[in-house]
Design a protein around this motif. Structure first.
Motif, PDB file in Angstrom:
ATOM      1  N   SER A 242       0.820  -1.220   0.000  1.00  0.00           N
ATOM      2  CA  SER A 242       0.000   0.000   0.000  1.00  0.00           C
ATOM      3  C   SER A 242       0.848   1.261   0.000  1.00  0.00           C
ATOM      4  N   CYS A 243       2.119   1.180   0.390  1.00  0.00           N
ATOM      5  CA  CYS A 243       2.940   2.391   0.503  1.00  0.00           C
ATOM      6  C   CYS A 243       4.367   2.011   0.900  1.00  0.00           C
ATOM      7  N   GLY A 244       5.234   3.019   0.981  1.00  0.00           N
ATOM      8  CA  GLY A 244       6.614   2.765   1.377  1.00  0.00           C
ATOM      9  C   GLY A 244       6.712   2.266   2.808  1.00  0.00           C
ATOM     10  N   THR A 245       5.892   2.822   3.674  1.00  0.00           N
ATOM     11  CA  THR A 245       5.910   2.408   5.078  1.00  0.00           C
ATOM     12  C   THR A 245       5.643   0.911   5.183  1.00  0.00           C
ATOM     13  N   GLU A 246       4.685   0.429   4.385  1.00  0.00           N
ATOM     14  CA  GLU A 246       4.365  -1.000   4.455  1.00  0.00           C
ATOM     15  C   GLU A 246       5.507  -1.856   3.910  1.00  0.00           C
TER      16      GLU A 246
ATOM     17  N   GLU B 251      17.681   7.426   8.488  1.00  0.00           N
ATOM     18  CA  GLU B 251      16.558   6.687   7.885  1.00  0.00           C
ATOM     19  C   GLU B 251      15.230   7.386   8.164  1.00  0.00           C
ATOM     20  N   HIS B 252      14.273   7.113   7.298  1.00  0.00           N
ATOM     21  CA  HIS B 252      12.901   7.595   7.472  1.00  0.00           C
ATOM     22  C   HIS B 252      12.301   6.916   8.716  1.00  0.00           C
ATOM     23  N   PRO B 253      11.355   7.590   9.403  1.00  0.00           N
ATOM     24  CA  PRO B 253      10.760   6.968  10.602  1.00  0.00           C
ATOM     25  C   PRO B 253      10.111   5.606  10.346  1.00  0.00           C
ATOM     26  N   SER B 254       9.694   5.341   9.115  1.00  0.00           N
ATOM     27  CA  SER B 254       9.081   4.032   8.845  1.00  0.00           C
ATOM     28  C   SER B 254      10.098   2.907   9.005  1.00  0.00           C
ATOM     29  N   VAL B 255      11.377   3.229   8.951  1.00  0.00           N
ATOM     30  CA  VAL B 255      12.434   2.264   9.268  1.00  0.00           C
ATOM     31  C   VAL B 255      12.889   2.471  10.717  1.00  0.00           C
TER      32      VAL B 255
ATOM     33  N   VAL C 248      19.332   0.327   4.691  1.00  0.00           N
ATOM     34  CA  VAL C 248      19.912   1.627   4.350  1.00  0.00           C
ATOM     35  C   VAL C 248      19.101   2.239   3.211  1.00  0.00           C
ATOM     36  N   MET C 249      18.835   3.537   3.333  1.00  0.00           N
ATOM     37  CA  MET C 249      18.058   4.183   2.273  1.00  0.00           C
ATOM     38  C   MET C 249      18.947   4.492   1.080  1.00  0.00           C
ATOM     39  N   LEU C 250      18.343   4.510  -0.106  1.00  0.00           N
ATOM     40  CA  LEU C 250      19.132   4.843  -1.291  1.00  0.00           C
ATOM     41  C   LEU C 250      19.257   6.362  -1.431  1.00  0.00           C
TER      42      LEU C 250
ATOM     43  N   GLN D  85      18.146  10.124   0.643  1.00  0.00           N
ATOM     44  CA  GLN D  85      17.600  10.717   1.860  1.00  0.00           C
ATOM     45  C   GLN D  85      16.464  11.692   1.513  1.00  0.00           C
ATOM     46  N   ASN D  86      15.360  11.611   2.246  1.00  0.00           N
ATOM     47  CA  ASN D  86      14.183  12.402   1.884  1.00  0.00           C
ATOM     48  C   ASN D  86      14.313  13.895   2.132  1.00  0.00           C
ATOM     49  N   GLU D  87      15.079  14.321   3.148  1.00  0.00           N
ATOM     50  CA  GLU D  87      15.193  15.763   3.423  1.00  0.00           C
ATOM     51  C   GLU D  87      16.260  16.438   2.566  1.00  0.00           C
TER      52      GLU D  87
ATOM     53  N   ALA E 173      17.121  -1.997   0.887  1.00  0.00           N
ATOM     54  CA  ALA E 173      17.287  -0.612   0.446  1.00  0.00           C
ATOM     55  C   ALA E 173      15.928   0.068   0.397  1.00  0.00           C
ATOM     56  N   ASP E 174      15.772   1.150   1.168  1.00  0.00           N
ATOM     57  CA  ASP E 174      14.572   1.978   1.081  1.00  0.00           C
ATOM     58  C   ASP E 174      14.807   2.946  -0.084  1.00  0.00           C
ATOM     59  N   ALA E 175      14.200   2.608  -1.218  1.00  0.00           N
ATOM     60  CA  ALA E 175      14.416   3.416  -2.429  1.00  0.00           C
ATOM     61  C   ALA E 175      13.213   4.309  -2.720  1.00  0.00           C
ATOM     62  N   VAL E 176      12.440   4.629  -1.674  1.00  0.00           N
ATOM     63  CA  VAL E 176      11.201   5.405  -1.869  1.00  0.00           C
ATOM     64  C   VAL E 176      11.490   6.747  -2.541  1.00  0.00           C
ATOM     65  N   GLN E 177      12.534   7.445  -2.110  1.00  0.00           N
ATOM     66  CA  GLN E 177      12.826   8.755  -2.711  1.00  0.00           C
ATOM     67  C   GLN E 177      13.615   8.639  -4.008  1.00  0.00           C
ATOM     68  N   ALA E 178      14.286   7.512  -4.196  1.00  0.00           N
ATOM     69  CA  ALA E 178      15.170   7.388  -5.361  1.00  0.00           C
ATOM     70  C   ALA E 178      14.413   6.986  -6.629  1.00  0.00           C
TER      71      ALA E 178
ATOM     72  N   ILE F 122       9.659   0.679  -2.737  1.00  0.00           N
ATOM     73  CA  ILE F 122       9.298   1.917  -3.448  1.00  0.00           C
ATOM     74  C   ILE F 122       7.843   2.277  -3.128  1.00  0.00           C
ATOM     75  N   SER F 123       7.466   3.517  -3.452  1.00  0.00           N
ATOM     76  CA  SER F 123       6.116   4.002  -3.149  1.00  0.00           C
ATOM     77  C   SER F 123       5.609   4.839  -4.322  1.00  0.00           C
ATOM     78  N   GLY F 124       4.437   4.478  -4.852  1.00  0.00           N
ATOM     79  CA  GLY F 124       3.951   5.103  -6.080  1.00  0.00           C
ATOM     80  C   GLY F 124       3.730   6.603  -6.009  1.00  0.00           C
ATOM     81  N   HIS F 125       3.227   7.091  -4.850  1.00  0.00           N
ATOM     82  CA  HIS F 125       2.828   8.506  -4.832  1.00  0.00           C
ATOM     83  C   HIS F 125       4.020   9.464  -4.893  1.00  0.00           C
ATOM     84  N   LYS F 126       5.240   8.916  -4.802  1.00  0.00           N
ATOM     85  CA  LYS F 126       6.419   9.783  -4.939  1.00  0.00           C
ATOM     86  C   LYS F 126       6.796   9.981  -6.403  1.00  0.00           C
ATOM     87  N   PHE F 127       6.172   9.192  -7.309  1.00  0.00           N
ATOM     88  CA  PHE F 127       6.501   9.391  -8.728  1.00  0.00           C
ATOM     89  C   PHE F 127       5.250   9.402  -9.608  1.00  0.00           C
TER      90      PHE F 127
HETATM   91  N1  PLP Z   1      10.989   6.072   3.064  1.00  0.00           N
HETATM   92  C1  PLP Z   1      11.343   7.309   2.678  1.00  0.00           C
HETATM   93  C2  PLP Z   1      12.775   7.595   2.406  1.00  0.00           C
HETATM   94  C3  PLP Z   1      10.380   8.307   2.540  1.00  0.00           C
HETATM   95  O1  PLP Z   1      10.751   9.533   2.166  1.00  0.00           O
HETATM   96  C4  PLP Z   1       9.026   7.991   2.808  1.00  0.00           C
HETATM   97  C5  PLP Z   1       7.977   9.030   2.718  1.00  0.00           C
HETATM   98  O2  PLP Z   1       8.251  10.201   2.707  1.00  0.00           O
HETATM   99  C6  PLP Z   1       8.702   6.691   3.192  1.00  0.00           C
HETATM  100  C7  PLP Z   1       9.707   5.748   3.310  1.00  0.00           C
HETATM  101  C8  PLP Z   1       7.293   6.299   3.485  1.00  0.00           C
HETATM  102  O3  PLP Z   1       6.573   6.201   2.281  1.00  0.00           O
HETATM  103  P1  PLP Z   1       4.970   6.243   2.280  1.00  0.00           P
HETATM  104  O4  PLP Z   1       4.565   7.652   2.509  1.00  0.00           O
HETATM  105  O5  PLP Z   1       4.574   5.768   0.926  1.00  0.00           O
HETATM  106  O6  PLP Z   1       4.510   5.337   3.356  1.00  0.00           O
END
Ligand code: PLP
Length: 383
Positions: free
Chosen positions: A71-75, A100-104, A148-150, A152-154, A177-182, A200-205
Motif C-alpha cells: 500500500s505504501c513505502g511504510t508497508e 533513515e525515514h521513521p518508517s524504518v 539503508v536508504m538509497l 535521503q528524503n530531506e 534498500a529503502d528506495a522510496v525517494q530514489a 518503493i512508493s507510487g505517490h512519490k513518482f
Molecule cells: N521512506 C522514505 C525515504 C520516505 O521519504 C518515505 C515518505 O516520505 C517513506 C519511506 C514512506 O513512504 P509512504 O509515505 O509511501 O509510506
C-alpha cells in the motif's frame, strides 16, 4: 490546485500524472473484476496487475516475480523488517543509518525496545555522507539485516547502497534498500546494487497514493504482516487494488523513460540554488557537496525559523516543507539535521524545496522572488 500555485514539495508527494489517471479509470468503470476471478473481467484485471508488475520490475532492475505490491513505502519497509524479525533468525543484530525515514527507524527502535533485536546505527558526516568505516565496524557475524536508504528524503543525498550491500553480504547479512525517494529520480538496478529487498512508493513518482511495491529477492523468505487469501506470493493477502496498480505501472514506465531527461530537473534545482546563493550570505545548503537527487534542495535560512519561511511562502502560493517546527513552545531540529550535526541556526532554518519533472523554469523564477520577499520581511530569531 489554484493555477498560480507553485508546488515544490514533491518529496512529500506528487501530482498524479494525467496518463496515470487515464490508465486507472477503465479499471473502476468497466474492468472492475477481482484479479483472481476466472471470468473475463477477472482475467482483464489480472492482466493489468501483471503488466504493472513487469513495469515496476523494469524500473528497479529485478524480475517481475520478485515484485510484491504493497500500500505504501511504510508497508514495504515494515514487511521487510517485521517479516525478517518474525521469522525468528538466529542472529539478533540489525544495522541501519542515522538518517533513515521513521518508517524504518521508529519500527527498529520499537522492535529493539521489545527486546527482539539489538540495533546499531551508523552515523553520517556533516553533509549527510554515510560513515562507511563505522558501518563496516558495526556489521558483524551477529548481524542478519542491514537497512539503508538509497536517497535521503530531506537532503536528497544518495547513500552508497552497493558498498553497504557488499559489507552486509560479506558478514552473511541481508541488505534492504529503502528506495522510496530514489525511484524514478535516479536509475535503480537492484541486482547491481546487491539489494535483497527494495522498497518503493507510487505517490512519490506520480502514481496515486496508497500503492507501492517491495522487491523480495527470489528464494528469500519473509513472514507476512497478515494472513488471508494468499495474494502476492502469500506475502500480502487482500484483494489487489487493480486501478491503483494499473496507475502504478504506467507511472513506473513513464518515470523510467523520463530519467533520460532528468538533467532538466537538476538544472532547475541548480538554478534555484544559484539565485539563492547569490542573493544572501545568510543562506546555506545541506547535502549539496554530496551525490544527491537532482530534484532536491535543502536550504538553511540562518536566523529564521523554517516553519516561518514555509508559512510565508505558502501565503505567496509556493508549497515547500520544513522539518523543524515549534511544538508546545519548543523548537526541535529534525533527526536528520541532528544526525548531520548542523549548528542550530542552520538546522532550525532548514527548508526543503523538491521539484518534479513537471516543474517549469518560470515557476522556479517566481519561487525565488517569493523566497526573497519572504525572508526579507521576517523577524530574525535569536538563538
Ligand atoms: N521512506 C522514505 C525515504 C520516505 O521519504 C518515505 C515518505 O516520505 C517513506 C519511506 C514512506 O513512504 P509512504 O509515505 O509511501 O509510506
Amino acid at each position: 490546485m489554484p493555477l498560480d500555485t507553485i508546488y515544490l514539495d514533491n518529496n512529500a508527494t506528487t501530482r498524479v500524472a494525467d496518463e496515470v489517471i487515464a490508465a486507472m479509470t477503465p479499471y473502476y468503470r468497466e474492468h472492475y473484476g477481482n484479479a483472481h476471478a476466472i471470468h473475463a473481467l477477472g482475467r482483464r484485471a489480472h492482466d493489468a496487475v501483471e503488466d504493472a508488475r513487469a513495469s515496476v520490475a523494469k524500473l528497479i532492475g529485478c524480475d517481475p516475480g520478485e515484485v510484491v505490491f504493497t500500500s505504501c513505502g511504510t508497508e514495504g519497509n515494515a514487511l521487510t523488517i517485521r517479516g525478517l524479525v518474525d521469522a525468528k533468525p538466529q542472529r539478533r543484530r540489525v544495522v541501519t543509518t542515522a538518517v533513515e525515514h521513521p518508517s524504518v527507524m521508529a519500527l527498529l527502535r520499537a522492535i529493539e525496545a521489545a527486546g527482539e533485536i539489538e540495533l546499531a546505527v551508523a552515523p553520517v558526516g556533516s553533509d549527510g555522507e554515510l560513515d562507511l568505516d563505522a558501518m563496516r565496524d558495526l556489521v558483524d557475524a551477529r548481524t542478519f539485516l542491514v537497512s539503508v536508504m538509497l536517497a535521503q528524503n530531506e537532503t536528497g543525498v544518495i547513500l552508497p547502497v552497493a558498498d553497504v550491500a557488499k559489507i552486509a553480504h560479506d558478514a552473511g547479512a541481508l541488505l534492504h534498500a529503502d528506495a522510496v525517494q530514489a525511484a524514478a529520480k535516479i536509475p535503480i538496478d537492484a541486482r547491481a546494487l546487491g539489494a535483497d529487498f527494495v522498497t518503493i512508493s507510487g505517490h512519490k513518482f506520480h502514481a496515486p497514493k496508497g500503492v507501492g511495491a517491495l522487491m523480495v529477492r527470489r528464494g528469500l523468505k519473509l513472514t507476512p504482516l497478515w494472513y488471508g487469501g494468499g495474494q502476492e506470493l502469500g506475502l500480502r493477502s487482500g484483494t489487489e487494488p487493480v486501478p491503483s496498480l494499473a496507475g502504478l505501472g504506467v507511472a513506473a514506465e513513464m518515470g523510467r523513460r523520463a530519467l533520460a531527461d532528468y538533467g532538466r530537473v537538476t538544472a532547475l534545482r541548480d538554478r534555484l540554488e544559484t539565485f539563492l546563493r547569490d542573493a544572501s550570505p545568510d543562506i546555506s545548503f545541506n547535502g549539496a557537496t554530496q551525490p544527491r537527487l537532482g530534484n532536491t534542495a535543502n536550504v538553511s535560512f540562518h536566523g529564521l525559523m523554517a516553519d516561518t519561511v514555509v508559512r510565508a511562502l505558502d501565503e505567496a502560493g509556493v508549497c515547500v516543507s520544513a522539518g523543524a517546527a515549534c511544538h508546545s513552545g519548543r523548537v526541535e531540529p529534525t533527526a536528520v539535521m541532528k544526525a548531520m550535526n548542523k549548528p542550530p541556526e542552520a538546522a532550525l532554518g532548514a527548508v526543503r524545496f523538491s521539484l518534479s519533472r513537471y516543474t517549469t523554469e518560470a515557476e522556479i523564477d517566481r519561487a525565488v522572488g517569493a523566497v526573497l520577499d519572504a525572508v526579507s520581511g521576517k523577524a530574525r530569531i535569536s538563538l
